[in-house]
Design an enzyme around this catalytic site. Structure first.
Site, short mmCIF file in Angstrom:
data_model
loop_
_atom_site.label_atom_id
_atom_site.label_comp_id
_atom_site.label_asym_id
_atom_site.label_seq_id
_atom_site.Cartn_x
_atom_site.Cartn_y
_atom_site.Cartn_z
N GLY A 241 1.15 -1.14 0.06
CA GLY A 241 0.13 -0.02 -0.35
C GLY A 241 1.20 1.31 0.03
O GLY A 241 2.09 1.36 -0.15
N SER A 242 0.49 2.23 0.62
CA SER A 242 0.19 3.82 0.45
C SER A 242 1.87 3.87 1.71
O SER A 242 2.41 2.59 2.28
CB SER A 242 -0.28 5.12 0.49
OG SER A 242 -0.52 4.22 2.26
N THR A 243 2.80 4.72 1.31
CA THR A 243 4.01 4.36 1.68
C THR A 243 4.00 4.78 3.31
O THR A 243 4.06 5.14 4.17
CB THR A 243 5.08 5.85 1.11
OG1 THR A 243 5.59 5.23 -0.25
CG2 THR A 243 6.48 6.27 1.84
N GLY A 246 2.21 2.26 5.49
CA GLY A 246 3.46 1.67 6.00
C GLY A 246 4.08 2.28 6.80
O GLY A 246 4.95 1.44 7.51
N GLU A 263 5.68 -3.43 0.67
CA GLU A 263 5.38 -3.37 0.14
C GLU A 263 5.29 -2.42 -1.13
O GLU A 263 3.50 -1.63 -0.62
CB GLU A 263 4.97 -4.45 -1.67
CG GLU A 263 5.41 -5.52 -1.01
CD GLU A 263 7.03 -5.56 -1.44
OE1 GLU A 263 7.48 -5.38 -2.66
OE2 GLU A 263 7.03 -6.94 -0.97
N GLU A 394 4.32 10.91 -5.11
CA GLU A 394 2.93 9.97 -5.72
C GLU A 394 1.75 10.16 -6.23
O GLU A 394 1.28 10.45 -5.35
CB GLU A 394 3.19 8.19 -5.56
CG GLU A 394 2.54 7.25 -6.32
CD GLU A 394 2.62 6.15 -4.82
OE1 GLU A 394 2.40 6.12 -4.02
OE2 GLU A 394 2.66 4.49 -6.24
P1 NDP Z 1 -3.40 2.45 1.38
O1 NDP Z 1 -1.87 2.61 2.30
O2 NDP Z 1 -4.16 3.55 1.82
O3 NDP Z 1 -4.41 1.42 2.04
C1 NDP Z 1 -3.67 -0.09 1.60
C2 NDP Z 1 -4.24 -0.90 2.30
O4 NDP Z 1 -4.00 -0.81 3.57
C3 NDP Z 1 -5.71 -1.25 2.56
O5 NDP Z 1 -6.19 -2.37 2.38
C4 NDP Z 1 -6.24 -0.23 3.75
O6 NDP Z 1 -8.06 0.01 3.37
C5 NDP Z 1 -5.17 -0.43 4.78
N1 NDP Z 1 -5.38 0.37 5.66
C6 NDP Z 1 -5.13 1.65 5.58
N2 NDP Z 1 -4.76 2.74 6.60
C7 NDP Z 1 -4.61 0.85 7.67
C8 NDP Z 1 -3.79 1.39 8.33
N3 NDP Z 1 -4.10 2.61 9.67
N4 NDP Z 1 -3.71 0.24 8.90
C9 NDP Z 1 -3.33 -0.71 8.49
N5 NDP Z 1 -4.38 -1.29 7.04
C10 NDP Z 1 -4.92 -0.11 6.30
O7 NDP Z 1 -2.75 2.19 -0.69
P2 NDP Z 1 -4.28 2.39 -1.72
O8 NDP Z 1 -5.14 1.21 -0.97
O9 NDP Z 1 -4.11 4.10 -1.87
O10 NDP Z 1 -3.19 1.73 -2.87
C11 NDP Z 1 -1.82 2.29 -3.08
C12 NDP Z 1 -1.12 1.88 -2.65
O11 NDP Z 1 -0.13 1.18 -2.43
C13 NDP Z 1 0.15 3.59 -3.84
O12 NDP Z 1 0.82 3.95 -2.90
C14 NDP Z 1 0.93 2.03 -4.47
O13 NDP Z 1 2.38 2.51 -5.03
C15 NDP Z 1 1.03 0.62 -3.10
N6 NDP Z 1 1.73 -0.50 -3.81
C16 NDP Z 1 2.28 -1.01 -3.70
C17 NDP Z 1 2.81 -1.72 -4.56
C18 NDP Z 1 4.18 -2.35 -4.53
O14 NDP Z 1 4.68 -3.64 -4.90
N7 NDP Z 1 5.27 -2.23 -4.12
C19 NDP Z 1 1.58 -2.64 -5.32
C20 NDP Z 1 0.66 -2.04 -5.27
C21 NDP Z 1 0.32 -0.39 -4.53
P3 NDP Z 1 -8.77 0.07 3.02
O15 NDP Z 1 -8.31 0.74 1.74
O16 NDP Z 1 -10.36 -0.09 3.21
O17 NDP Z 1 -9.05 1.96 3.69
#
Ligand code: NDP
Length: 484
Positions: A241-243, A246, A263, A394
């Site tokens: 997910g997002s940095t 993370g 990731e 990003e």
């Molecule tokens: P987010 O970080 O917003 O969300 C990722 C996941 O984490 C979702 O399931 C989200 O739930 C959940 N989440 C949100 N807040 C929390 C928290 N505090 N604790 C635990 N889990 C949480 O990212 P996005 O979904 O917006 O995805 C886009 C990002 O993912 C981009 O930055 C992209 O670059 C990255 N990415 C990286 C990849 C890699 O392999 N390096 C591959 C694909 C994407 P919910 O969506 O329900 O809010």
């Protein structure tokens, strides 16, 4: 210079993929201990088709109690799953792969309805790659001691896995397949806006006869993810997910025994040298930034073109952009589908505004866009520099920032001048240049004369703020094992 002039000659008739065979429930419950169960929260949220704004289904919202039940079921299942002969584990994983293949069309249509991606991409990329990950790791399950010679590999235990919305089924496969092949059990949380294919995968897992509790799928938003991260009986957190999120997760688990792989985001540099095959490179630029509406962590969102060919490349690029079809994700002609959510569209539009305000010269191809749904035309910015926000941050949308360069050292320095380190592309006829760049670019993956190519056997992951740990290949197994 010869212009491509693609837009003037091609017109397509509609080619809609049928949705007649899609059977969706009105409401989806949580998948815990091999059964679909109602959430303790008693709450459900809508999952929306981003191309039409229609509610497709209601999805259960898991709370702390639900997470606890899922983790407990995974812990109990771990006792027997980790002791099962590896060959038997492989049979289940192989069966899941076959079942995804059998239902590939159904999965592809649901993925496009729920996430907005063009059906061509769901059919050709997301679903087959997801099946291939299960096949690949089914193959490794009984060969772990050959993968890591002179070591005794052991599973970690229960893995909490959290995935984003851009490749929903594929990300679930990247997480689940290697974890269970190594003998771990999992609790997976899909993203709030795209939970459907993970829940369909739960149906397949149930039908496959996989022992109860080996895979649990709990839906919900960020809070649900946070409950999973903070659960005391988790051995590993695998997050994509997002940095920003993370970093939050890393803070939460610091001082605990939980292992982690993160990731995260990216801002990939795509570099075009003057000796490159220019027409192919233009196609590569299009694929690098507009694939999946630019909702790709490794998207080539920063383009560097050698000054001597910049005019030619940009002209051809604009011409090719004007031929891209933006529209109904279920139409096989569509190149660019819907933006995944209203929130993500607002983020993209915010960056487009910033880009203009900072003096960037914008070009957007003309396209007729439906009033319903979330849309963004393919966009590029010229006259930008390293300090511009749209070059550094990003955007996660179909927005390309273009800069030029004169020398190889200059482009390496510019490409590396970013907080991220996930991906890059190099376009040149010279193998020696490719080798120099692959060594000097700070990126987990560098593609040469191609872009956005994925294979289960090939590790994927980043440096710096793009996170740590690798998925895919042997590296992907290692992240779910400890060694004696
Ligand atoms: P987010 O970080 O917003 O969300 C990722 C996941 O984490 C979702 O399931 C989200 O739930 C959940 N989440 C949100 N807040 C929390 C928290 N505090 N604790 C635990 N889990 C949480 O990212 P996005 O979904 O917006 O995805 C886009 C990002 O993912 C981009 O930055 C992209 O670059 C990255 N990415 C990286 C990849 C890699 O392999 N390096 C591959 C694909 C994407 P919910 O969506 O329900 O809010």
């Amino acid at each position: 210079m010869s212009k491509l002039q693609l837009n003037k000659s091609w017109k397509y008739a509609d080619a809609l993929e049928s949705t007649d065979h899609i059977r969706l429930k009105e409401k989806y419950d949580l998948f815990i201990n091999g059964a679909f169960v109602k959430p303790n929260s008693k709450k459900y949220f809508d999952t929306i088709n981003p191309a039409t704004d229609e509610v497709i289904a209601k999805i259960a919202e898991a709370n702390k109690k639900d997470i606890d039940l899922a983790v407990k079921s995974a812990r109990i299942a771990f006792k027997s799953w980790s002791k099962l002969p590896a060959k038997e584990r492989a049979k289940y994983i192989f069966r899941i792969a076959r079942m995804i293949q059998e239902r590939a069309k159904e999965f592809a249509v649901i993925e496009s309805m729920d996430g907005g991606k063009p059906i061509r991409e769901s059919i050709n990329v997301d679903i087959p790659l997801a099946a291939n990950h299960f096949f690949y790791y089914a193959g490794w399950a009984d060969k772990l001691e050959y993968a890591f010679p002179n070591k005794i590999p052991k599973p970690l235990g229960v893995a909490g896995q959290i995935i984003p919305w851009n490749f929903p089924l594929l990300m679930a496969a990247w997480k689940i397949a290697p974890a269970i092949a190594c003998g771990n059990t999992v609790v997976l949380k899909p993203a709030e806006t795209t939970s459907l294919t993970a829940l369909k995968l739960a149906e397949i897992i149930q039908e496959s006869g996989l022992p109860k509790g080996v895979v649990n799928i709990v839906t919900g938003a960020g809070n649900t993810g946070a409950e999973l991260v903070n659960h005391p009986d988790i051995d590993k957190i695998a997050f994509t997910g997002s940095t920003n999120v993370g970093k939050l997760i890393q803070k939460c688990i610091s001082g605990t025994k939980k292992k982690s792989t993160l990731e995260l985001g990216g801002k990939g540099a795509n570099i075009i040298f003057e000796d490159a095959a220019i027409d192919q490179a233009v196609e590569g630029i299009i694929n690098a930034i507009f694939f999946n509406q630019g909702h790709v962590c490794c998207a080539g969102s920063r383009l560097f073109v050698q000054e001597s060919v910049a005019k030619d490349v940009i002209e051809k690029l604009k011409d090719r952009m004007s031929s891209l079809i933006v529209g109904n994700p279920l139409d096989k002609n569509t190149d660019i589908g819907a933006i995944n959510s209203k929130e993500q569209l607002a983020t993209i539009n915010k960056y487009i505004k910033i880009g203009k305000k900072e003096g960037g010269e914008i070009y957007q191809s003309k396209c007729s866009i439906s009033k319903k749904g979330n849309w963004c035309p393919p966009t590029l910015f010229l006259n930008v520099s390293q300090s511009h926000a749209i070059v550094q941050e990003e955007i996660f949308g179909p927005v390309l920032a273009i800069q030029t360069f004169r020398t190889i050292d200059e482009v390496i320095e510019k490409a590396n001048n970013t907080p991220f380190g996930l991906s890059a592309g190099v376009w040149t006829e010279k193998g020696s240049k490719i080798f120099k760049l692959t060594q000097e670019l700070n990126a987990g993956v560098v593609w040469a004369n191609t872009y956005n190519k994925f294979d289960p056997a090939s590790p994927f992951g980043g440096f710096k703020e793009s996170g740590f740990g690798r998925e895919g290949g042997l590296h992907g197994l290692k992240a779910y094992l400890k060694f004696e």
